[in-house]
Design a protein around this motif. Structure first.
Motif, PDB file in Angstrom:
ATOM      1  N   LYS A   1       0.848  -1.182   0.000  1.00 31.89           N
ATOM      2  CA  LYS A   1       0.000   0.000   0.000  1.00 31.89           C
ATOM      3  C   LYS A   1       0.885   1.233   0.000  1.00 31.89           C
ATOM      4  O   LYS A   1       1.782   1.359   0.829  1.00 31.89           O
ATOM      5  N   ILE A   2       0.641   2.118  -0.974  1.00 30.76           N
ATOM      6  CA  ILE A   2       1.339   3.391  -1.007  1.00 30.76           C
ATOM      7  C   ILE A   2       0.283   4.487  -1.003  1.00 30.76           C
ATOM      8  O   ILE A   2      -0.859   4.243  -1.398  1.00 30.76           O
ATOM      9  N   PRO A   3       0.651   5.669  -0.555  1.00 31.48           N
ATOM     10  CA  PRO A   3      -0.324   6.763  -0.566  1.00 31.48           C
ATOM     11  C   PRO A   3      -0.859   7.009  -1.970  1.00 31.48           C
ATOM     12  O   PRO A   3      -0.139   6.915  -2.968  1.00 31.48           O
ATOM     13  N   TYR A   4      -2.124   7.302  -2.050  1.00 28.68           N
ATOM     14  CA  TYR A   4      -2.834   7.471  -3.310  1.00 28.68           C
ATOM     15  C   TYR A   4      -2.167   8.520  -4.207  1.00 28.68           C
ATOM     16  O   TYR A   4      -1.971   8.304  -5.396  1.00 28.68           O
ATOM     17  N   LYS A   5      -1.800   9.653  -3.659  1.00 25.34           N
ATOM     18  CA  LYS A   5      -1.196  10.719  -4.457  1.00 25.34           C
ATOM     19  C   LYS A   5       0.134  10.279  -5.054  1.00 25.34           C
ATOM     20  O   LYS A   5       0.444  10.600  -6.193  1.00 25.34           O
ATOM     21  N   GLU A   6       0.930   9.542  -4.286  1.00 30.47           N
ATOM     22  CA  GLU A   6       2.199   9.031  -4.806  1.00 30.47           C
ATOM     23  C   GLU A   6       1.952   8.051  -5.943  1.00 30.47           C
ATOM     24  O   GLU A   6       2.652   8.072  -6.955  1.00 30.47           O
ATOM     25  N   PHE A   7       0.961   7.194  -5.795  1.00 33.41           N
ATOM     26  CA  PHE A   7       0.644   6.237  -6.848  1.00 33.41           C
ATOM     27  C   PHE A   7       0.226   6.949  -8.128  1.00 33.41           C
ATOM     28  O   PHE A   7       0.695   6.627  -9.213  1.00 33.41           O
ATOM     29  N   LEU A   8      -0.664   7.942  -8.009  1.00 37.04           N
ATOM     30  CA  LEU A   8      -1.129   8.656  -9.197  1.00 37.04           C
ATOM     31  C   LEU A   8       0.019   9.389  -9.881  1.00 37.04           C
ATOM     32  O   LEU A   8       0.076   9.447 -11.112  1.00 37.04           O
ATOM     33  N   GLU A   9       0.936   9.918  -9.119  1.00 34.66           N
ATOM     34  CA  GLU A   9       2.097  10.584  -9.706  1.00 34.66           C
ATOM     35  C   GLU A   9       2.955   9.578 -10.464  1.00 34.66           C
ATOM     36  O   GLU A   9       3.441   9.854 -11.560  1.00 34.66           O
ATOM     37  N   LEU A  10       3.127   8.396  -9.904  1.00 30.45           N
ATOM     38  CA  LEU A  10       3.876   7.348 -10.603  1.00 30.45           C
ATOM     39  C   LEU A  10       3.180   6.955 -11.906  1.00 30.45           C
ATOM     40  O   LEU A  10       3.825   6.768 -12.937  1.00 30.45           O
ATOM     41  N   VAL A  11       1.863   6.821 -11.861  1.00 27.66           N
ATOM     42  CA  VAL A  11       1.098   6.470 -13.060  1.00 27.66           C
ATOM     43  C   VAL A  11       1.228   7.572 -14.103  1.00 27.66           C
ATOM     44  O   VAL A  11       1.478   7.310 -15.284  1.00 27.66           O
ATOM     45  N   ARG A  12       1.088   8.811 -13.686  1.00 28.95           N
ATOM     46  CA  ARG A  12       1.197   9.943 -14.613  1.00 28.95           C
ATOM     47  C   ARG A  12       2.570   9.966 -15.279  1.00 28.95           C
ATOM     48  O   ARG A  12       2.683  10.120 -16.502  1.00 28.95           O
ATOM     49  N   CYS A  13       3.610   9.761 -14.509  1.00 28.83           N
ATOM     50  CA  CYS A  13       4.973   9.748 -15.053  1.00 28.83           C
ATOM     51  C   CYS A  13       5.173   8.595 -16.029  1.00 28.83           C
ATOM     52  O   CYS A  13       5.808   8.756 -17.069  1.00 28.83           O
ATOM     53  N   LYS A  14       4.632   7.442 -15.693  1.00 32.98           N
ATOM     54  CA  LYS A  14       4.762   6.274 -16.584  1.00 32.98           C
ATOM     55  C   LYS A  14       4.049   6.523 -17.908  1.00 32.98           C
ATOM     56  O   LYS A  14       4.582   6.224 -18.974  1.00 32.98           O
ATOM     57  N   ILE A  15       2.847   7.100 -17.868  1.00 37.52           N
ATOM     58  CA  ILE A  15       2.102   7.397 -19.097  1.00 37.52           C
ATOM     59  C   ILE A  15       2.873   8.410 -19.939  1.00 37.52           C
ATOM     60  O   ILE A  15       3.011   8.249 -21.159  1.00 37.52           O
TER      61      ILE A  15
END
Length: 91
Positions: A70-84
């Motif tokens: 489990k990671i904080p939601y905001k960190e996950f979304l930032e990782l997803v955004r960077c990957k895209i």
């Protein structure tokens, strides 16, 4: 059920899934997408972009041998955004 999804659509499904609190199977059923596809998208956008565990992450194991990170939601979304963004620049 749609045959192809854009990276943005996949991102939105992953984001909505995380916000929903539903299981992958239930979320996929309600949104008429394949649960295996959703699981791949989640895996693609999270595990492949994380080189180190964030300090605020927690790791748990279940009785059936699964490991839940489990990671904080905001960190996950930032990782997803960077990957895209990275994938769009390299394709």
């Amino acid at each position: 059920m749609k045959n192809r999804y854009s990276e943005q659509e996949k991102f939105e499904y992953v984001k909505n899934f995380l916000e929903s609190g539903l299981s992958i199977k239930e979320f996929a059923r309600r949104n008429d997408i394949g649960n295996k596809s959703l699981a791949r998208w989640i895996d693609k956008y999270s595990s492949s972009t994380m080189s180190d565990k964030p300090s605020s992450a927690s790791i748990n194991s279940t009785t059936n041998g699964e490991v839940i990170v489990k990671i904080p939601y905001k960190e996950f979304l930032e990782l997803v955004r960077c990957k895209i963004l990275y994938e769009s620049l390299n394709n």
